[in-house]
Design a protein around this motif. Sequence first.
Motif, PDB file in Angstrom:
ATOM      1  N   ILE A  81      15.508 -20.365 -37.925  1.00 56.12           N
ATOM      2  CA  ILE A  81      16.002 -20.108 -36.788  1.00 56.12           C
ATOM      3  C   ILE A  81      14.600 -19.904 -35.213  1.00 56.12           C
ATOM      4  N   VAL A  82      14.579 -20.452 -34.281  1.00 56.93           N
ATOM      5  CA  VAL A  82      14.025 -20.365 -33.903  1.00 56.93           C
ATOM      6  C   VAL A  82      14.211 -19.870 -31.949  1.00 56.93           C
ATOM      7  N   LEU A  83      13.272 -19.033 -31.440  1.00 52.94           N
ATOM      8  CA  LEU A  83      13.394 -18.571 -30.553  1.00 52.94           C
ATOM      9  C   LEU A  83      12.960 -19.465 -29.521  1.00 52.94           C
ATOM     10  N   GLN A  84      13.354 -19.958 -28.582  1.00 53.22           N
ATOM     11  CA  GLN A  84      12.682 -20.868 -27.365  1.00 53.22           C
ATOM     12  C   GLN A  84      13.233 -20.552 -26.439  1.00 53.22           C
ATOM     13  N   MET A  85      12.705 -20.255 -25.369  1.00 51.07           N
ATOM     14  CA  MET A  85      12.860 -19.335 -23.902  1.00 51.07           C
ATOM     15  C   MET A  85      11.524 -19.863 -22.816  1.00 51.07           C
ATOM     16  N   MET A  86      12.104 -19.779 -22.329  1.00 51.90           N
ATOM     17  CA  MET A  86      11.226 -19.552 -21.179  1.00 51.90           C
ATOM     18  C   MET A  86      11.518 -18.021 -20.111  1.00 51.90           C
ATOM     19  N   THR A  87      10.623 -17.555 -20.331  1.00 53.54           N
ATOM     20  CA  THR A  87      10.747 -16.327 -19.843  1.00 53.54           C
ATOM     21  C   THR A  87       9.152 -15.261 -18.632  1.00 53.54           C
ATOM     22  N   THR A  88       9.462 -14.867 -17.627  1.00 54.05           N
ATOM     23  CA  THR A  88       8.524 -14.114 -17.416  1.00 54.05           C
ATOM     24  C   THR A  88       7.048 -13.149 -17.646  1.00 54.05           C
ATOM     25  N   LEU A  89       6.093 -12.797 -17.374  1.00 56.91           N
ATOM     26  CA  LEU A  89       4.962 -11.877 -17.885  1.00 56.91           C
ATOM     27  C   LEU A  89       6.224 -10.708 -18.822  1.00 56.91           C
ATOM     28  N   THR A  94      20.993 -27.843 -32.727  1.00 59.17           N
ATOM     29  CA  THR A  94      21.777 -26.773 -32.803  1.00 59.17           C
ATOM     30  C   THR A  94      21.974 -25.874 -32.360  1.00 59.17           C
ATOM     31  N   ILE A  95      22.719 -25.748 -30.982  1.00 57.62           N
ATOM     32  CA  ILE A  95      21.939 -24.909 -29.988  1.00 57.62           C
ATOM     33  C   ILE A  95      22.980 -23.100 -30.410  1.00 57.62           C
ATOM     34  N   LEU A  96      21.883 -22.133 -30.395  1.00 53.70           N
ATOM     35  CA  LEU A  96      23.228 -20.764 -30.422  1.00 53.70           C
ATOM     36  C   LEU A  96      23.064 -20.416 -28.995  1.00 53.70           C
ATOM     37  N   VAL A  97      24.327 -19.849 -28.562  1.00 56.28           N
ATOM     38  CA  VAL A  97      23.965 -19.693 -26.694  1.00 56.28           C
ATOM     39  C   VAL A  97      25.414 -18.109 -27.119  1.00 56.28           C
ATOM     40  N   GLY A  98      25.075 -17.596 -25.568  1.00 60.97           N
ATOM     41  CA  GLY A  98      26.376 -16.888 -25.523  1.00 60.97           C
ATOM     42  C   GLY A  98      27.296 -17.340 -24.887  1.00 60.97           C
ATOM     43  N   SER A 119      19.014 -20.126 -28.211  1.00 64.25           N
ATOM     44  CA  SER A 119      18.396 -20.209 -26.111  1.00 64.25           C
ATOM     45  C   SER A 119      18.579 -18.982 -26.038  1.00 64.25           C
ATOM     46  N   GLY A 120      19.950 -17.946 -26.106  1.00 56.86           N
ATOM     47  CA  GLY A 120      19.649 -16.930 -25.881  1.00 56.86           C
ATOM     48  C   GLY A 120      20.907 -17.129 -24.885  1.00 56.86           C
ATOM     49  N   GLY A 121      21.800 -15.812 -24.344  1.00 53.89           N
ATOM     50  CA  GLY A 121      21.064 -15.583 -23.248  1.00 53.89           C
ATOM     51  C   GLY A 121      20.294 -14.042 -23.959  1.00 53.89           C
ATOM     52  N   ALA A 122      19.823 -12.724 -23.386  1.00 57.18           N
ATOM     53  CA  ALA A 122      18.952 -11.772 -23.923  1.00 57.18           C
ATOM     54  C   ALA A 122      20.070 -10.633 -24.847  1.00 57.18           C
ATOM     55  N   SER A 123      21.268 -10.571 -25.334  1.00 55.49           N
ATOM     56  CA  SER A 123      21.964  -9.118 -25.707  1.00 55.49           C
ATOM     57  C   SER A 123      22.207 -10.661 -27.036  1.00 55.49           C
ATOM     58  N   LEU A 124      22.484 -11.726 -27.098  1.00 53.66           N
ATOM     59  CA  LEU A 124      22.293 -12.820 -28.936  1.00 53.66           C
ATOM     60  C   LEU A 124      21.163 -12.794 -28.792  1.00 53.66           C
ATOM     61  N   GLN A 173      11.957  -8.202 -11.995  1.00 57.27           N
ATOM     62  CA  GLN A 173      13.121  -7.748 -12.506  1.00 57.27           C
ATOM     63  C   GLN A 173      13.898  -7.662 -13.066  1.00 57.27           C
ATOM     64  N   GLY A 174      14.370  -7.627 -14.433  1.00 57.83           N
ATOM     65  CA  GLY A 174      15.460  -7.921 -14.854  1.00 57.83           C
ATOM     66  C   GLY A 174      15.536  -7.643 -16.370  1.00 57.83           C
ATOM     67  N   GLU A 175      16.718  -8.281 -16.415  1.00 58.40           N
ATOM     68  CA  GLU A 175      17.439  -8.079 -17.809  1.00 58.40           C
ATOM     69  C   GLU A 175      16.295  -9.122 -19.349  1.00 58.40           C
ATOM     70  N   SER A 176      15.506  -8.184 -19.889  1.00 55.70           N
ATOM     71  CA  SER A 176      13.939  -8.475 -20.667  1.00 55.70           C
ATOM     72  C   SER A 176      14.674  -8.920 -22.391  1.00 55.70           C
ATOM     73  N   TRP A 177      14.446 -10.159 -23.339  1.00 57.41           N
ATOM     74  CA  TRP A 177      14.355 -10.249 -24.131  1.00 57.41           C
ATOM     75  C   TRP A 177      13.812  -9.248 -25.211  1.00 57.41           C
ATOM     76  N   PHE A 178      13.331  -8.460 -25.364  1.00 46.38           N
ATOM     77  CA  PHE A 178      13.681  -7.516 -25.858  1.00 46.38           C
ATOM     78  C   PHE A 178      13.703  -6.404 -25.374  1.00 46.38           C
ATOM     79  N   ALA A 179      14.236  -5.635 -23.974  1.00 50.50           N
ATOM     80  CA  ALA A 179      14.644  -4.529 -23.631  1.00 50.50           C
ATOM     81  C   ALA A 179      15.377  -3.393 -24.518  1.00 50.50           C
ATOM     82  N   LYS A 180      16.361  -3.827 -25.844  1.00 52.36           N
ATOM     83  CA  LYS A 180      17.113  -2.860 -26.411  1.00 52.36           C
ATOM     84  C   LYS A 180      16.378  -3.322 -28.061  1.00 52.36           C
ATOM     85  N   LEU A 181      15.149  -3.719 -28.360  1.00 55.06           N
ATOM     86  CA  LEU A 181      14.903  -4.034 -29.322  1.00 55.06           C
ATOM     87  C   LEU A 181      14.666  -2.208 -29.633  1.00 55.06           C
TER      88      LEU A 181
END
Length: 205
Positions: free
Chosen positions: A4-12, A43-47, A127-132, A155-163
Motif C-alpha cells: 500500500i503506497v500513500l501517494q498524494m499532492m500536499t502543501t508544505l 487498485t486505488i483506495l479512496v474515501g 489516495s485519500g482523503g485525510a481521514s482515510l 490552512q486546511g485538513e492535513s494528512w497527519f493532523a489526527k495521528l
Amino acid sequence: MRKIVLQMMTTLNGRLDDPLAWLHGVSDDQYREIDRLYASYDTILVGRTTYEEMAAYWPGAVNEGTEANRSMARRMNAYKKVVFSRSGREGLTEWVNVEQVVVRSDADLARYLTELKARPGGDIHLSGGASLAQSVIGLGLVDEFRFFVYPVVSQGESWFAKLTDKHDLELLSTGSYENGVVALHYVPRQLAATVQPSSFTDLLT
C-alpha cells in the motif's frame, strides 16, 4: 505481498483537502513521473469525497490535455477503485471498476486491507482523503509514502493532523519539477532495511 503506497499532492504544511484552494498546476515533467509511478498500481483506495472529485474529472480527461494527462486518465479509468464508507448509504457517481466497501470500524478496515494486500496483483495506491489516509497510517498498513510537495502554505485538513503516535520514516529519494514541486519518497523506518530498488532509475534517485 502487495504494497500500500500513500501517494498524494500536499502543501508544505501537509494540507490535503480542497486542492483547488492551493494546487497551482501540474507540470509536464511532474505528470510524467506520476504516470511512471502509476504503472505499478492496479487498485486505488479512496474515501467517498475524494472519489467524487476523481469521478467528476478523470472519465472525461481521456481526450483532453497533454499525452501524459491522457495516459493518466486511461490508467484511472482502468484501475479498480475501492471506495470506503462507514454506512454505505451514500450513492456513488457511476464509473467503471468501482467497489464500495463498508467498514464500520478500524478493525473492519484492517481486516479488509490485510486480505487485499495478500491477493495477487500490482501495488495499491492510497489516495485519500485525510481521514482515510490517517486511519490506514495509524493501522501500520502503509508500506511507502510518496509526496509531491507544493511550495505553498494553506490552512486546511492535513494528512497527519489526527495521528497520535510517532511515525519514523526513512528517506529513499527526492526529486524536483519545473513548477517548484518537490517529490519525497519515504518508507517506515522499520521497513527500510527490506526495501530494494525496483529499477536502475530508482537506484540513481
